[in-house]
Write an enzyme that holds these catalytic residues in place. Structure first.
Site, PDB file in Angstrom:
ATOM      1  N   CYS A  77      20.113  -1.606 -78.283  1.00 40.40           N
ATOM      2  CA  CYS A  77      19.819  -0.068 -78.909  1.00 40.40           C
ATOM      3  C   CYS A  77      19.579   0.288 -77.578  1.00 40.40           C
ATOM      4  O   CYS A  77      19.448   1.624 -77.488  1.00 40.40           O
ATOM      5  CB  CYS A  77      18.246  -1.017 -78.771  1.00 40.40           C
ATOM      6  SG  CYS A  77      18.126  -2.026 -80.568  1.00 40.40           S
ATOM      7  N   HIS A 115      11.969   4.353 -77.044  1.00 39.73           N
ATOM      8  CA  HIS A 115      13.410   4.170 -78.240  1.00 39.73           C
ATOM      9  C   HIS A 115      12.257   3.613 -79.226  1.00 39.73           C
ATOM     10  O   HIS A 115      11.783   2.269 -78.910  1.00 39.73           O
ATOM     11  CB  HIS A 115      14.083   3.489 -77.541  1.00 39.73           C
ATOM     12  CG  HIS A 115      15.034   2.117 -78.875  1.00 39.73           C
ATOM     13  ND1 HIS A 115      15.405   2.903 -80.019  1.00 39.73           N
ATOM     14  CD2 HIS A 115      14.996   1.198 -79.531  1.00 39.73           C
ATOM     15  CE1 HIS A 115      15.534   2.107 -80.844  1.00 39.73           C
ATOM     16  NE2 HIS A 115      15.101   0.781 -80.184  1.00 39.73           N
ATOM     17  N   ASN A 142      14.978   2.635 -87.379  1.00 42.72           N
ATOM     18  CA  ASN A 142      15.842   2.133 -85.866  1.00 42.72           C
ATOM     19  C   ASN A 142      17.329   2.632 -85.927  1.00 42.72           C
ATOM     20  O   ASN A 142      17.743   1.634 -87.000  1.00 42.72           O
ATOM     21  CB  ASN A 142      15.362   0.964 -85.277  1.00 42.72           C
ATOM     22  CG  ASN A 142      15.749   0.380 -84.583  1.00 42.72           C
ATOM     23  OD1 ASN A 142      16.295   0.531 -83.525  1.00 42.72           O
ATOM     24  ND2 ASN A 142      15.560  -0.453 -83.952  1.00 42.72           N
ATOM     25  N   PHE A 174      16.151  -1.704 -89.321  1.00 48.51           N
ATOM     26  CA  PHE A 174      17.264  -1.403 -88.832  1.00 48.51           C
ATOM     27  C   PHE A 174      17.712   0.384 -90.381  1.00 48.51           C
ATOM     28  O   PHE A 174      17.749  -0.162 -91.451  1.00 48.51           O
ATOM     29  CB  PHE A 174      18.609  -1.720 -88.637  1.00 48.51           C
ATOM     30  CG  PHE A 174      18.395  -2.380 -86.977  1.00 48.51           C
ATOM     31  CD1 PHE A 174      18.312  -1.721 -86.136  1.00 48.51           C
ATOM     32  CD2 PHE A 174      17.305  -4.053 -87.267  1.00 48.51           C
ATOM     33  CE1 PHE A 174      17.704  -2.194 -84.520  1.00 48.51           C
ATOM     34  CE2 PHE A 174      16.983  -3.905 -85.748  1.00 48.51           C
ATOM     35  CZ  PHE A 174      17.102  -3.353 -84.785  1.00 48.51           C
TER      36      PHE A 174
END
Length: 380
Positions: A157, A302, A335, A206
């Site tokens: 990531c 993030h 994400n 995700f």
């Protein structure tokens, strides 16, 4: 010499996943224990996500293939394709996202065209092929035949921040350089039903998306908005190596994302910021005195998950407003691994409140446990 990130663009595939509907599908899978069903409900409900995007059109209500690969809508069962089948879809769909994001970035950068690009950096951890996406971009965008190409693969990531750092270094070494940076991630290719808590958490978070930008020291055009890339830093935390990992299995890539990650970030986030602020006495003092929110106007965190954002906000004493770009990105897109921080930066640049000269601290987390940080300045 100021090196800027220009033409920042983001793209997502058209198929939208509604979090509540995906939760119900995962909770209804055969073989799930009662404990796993409760974990599914909790993970999806507290994720902070409303919608995500996927390249898997068969997960939508409109697509009903006769021979499903990932999801049999008739039985409601999630299937278990092998890694080869998943990666073949990556080759097909990632190529489209890479090209769409790159074209959008070039179109958004006045005075720069494909013929000006001297370097390409591609980023991904959700699939592999060769010749890779760097080659495809050079070929299909009509880049110069001597364009230099680099691919940062399987870093996780945080990888877009090292990509921007490398792009800046290339521009400092060659002042007329124009570096095209593109991150594309297809995380949903690797989702699966499971009783394992880490796998369930990953399935609740995700998604798919891509971001791109142009890094160059060439001057901005009048009215153009961009980010100066001021400084970068990296830090490996002393614990957490086994709490965030990404491995290749027989049925796709397997994510380890333990519930200890938010606590590790909470414990080590201040130390991870120290090297970024070390060359600025005012910023270093602000970090020591819990005044970072006053010294840095914008924070591109993030959004690895809602609990991670909560820990960062609390530990660094940030305001709720400063976390809006990260939380809004998580809410609307989920994400998207390495591409996600580019979405957060795009959100900051689009805000009416972000003005010329204001500073941005960017931060992303990944396997290791690794924390990558960047200091940027809004221009325009």
């Amino acid at each position: 010499m100021a090196v800027a990130l220009r033409g920042l663009a983001t793209v997502v595939p058209p198929t939208v996943l509604v979090q509540e509907e995906v939760r119900d599908v995962f909770a209804a899978q055969p073989g799930l224990t009662r404990l796993a069903q409760r974990i599914v409900a909790t993970s999806f409900n507290v994720s902070g996500i409303d919608t995500r995007h996927t390249v898997l059109i068969e997960l939508s209500r409109e697509a009903h293939p006769d021979e499903p690969v990932f999801f049999d809508i008739r039985s409601g069962e999630l299937l278990l394709p092998g890694t080869k089948a998943r990666n073949e879809l990556y080759v097909e769909h990632a190529t489209t996202l890479y090209l769409d994001a790159a074209r959008a970035a070039l179109a958004a950068t006045p005075g720069i065209g494909p013929a000006d690009v001297t370097h390409v950096i591609t980023v991904s951890c959700t699939g592999f092929y060769a010749p890779g996406p760097d080659y495809v971009l050079a070929r299909d965008l009509g880049l110069p035949p001597d364009v230099e190409r680099y691919h940062l693969g399987f870093m996780g990531c945080y990888a877009s921040i090292p990509a921007l750092r490398l792009a800046k270094q290339l521009c400092e070494a060659t002042p007329d350089a124009v570096v095209l940076v593109v991150s594309a991630e297809l995380c949903t290719l690797h989702l699966r039903a499971s009783n394992d808590p880490d796998t369930i958490v990953a399935s609740s978070l995700f998604s798919d998306g891509a971001g791109a930008g142009i890094v160059t020291a060439r001057p901005l055009e009048p009215g153009e908005r961009a980010f100066d890339l001021d400084r970068f830093a990296t830090r490996i935390t002393p614990v957490g190596e086994g709490d965030m990992a990404w491995k290749i299995g027989d049925h796709g890539f397997e994510m380890v994302l333990s519930n200890a990650v938010p606590a590790i970030i909470d414990q080590h986030i201040t130390g991870a910021m120290e090297p970024l602020f070390a060359h600025d006495d005012a910023l270093a003092e602000a970090l020591r005195t819990d005044a970072s929110s006053e010294a840095i106007e914008h924070w591109a965190i993030h959004p690895g998950g809602r609990s991670i954002l909560d820990k960062v906000e609390s530990r660094l004493v940030l305001t709720e407003e400063q976390l809006v770009p990260a939380r809004a990105t998580l809410r609307d897109f989920g994400n998207m691994s390495s591409a996600t921080v580019l979405f957060v930066l795009r959100h900051i640049l689009d805000q009416a409140s972000s003005g010329d000269g204001e500073r941005v601290a960017a931060m992303a987390f990944g396997p290791g446990l690794t924390v990558e940080t960047a200091l940027l300045t809004v221009r325009g």
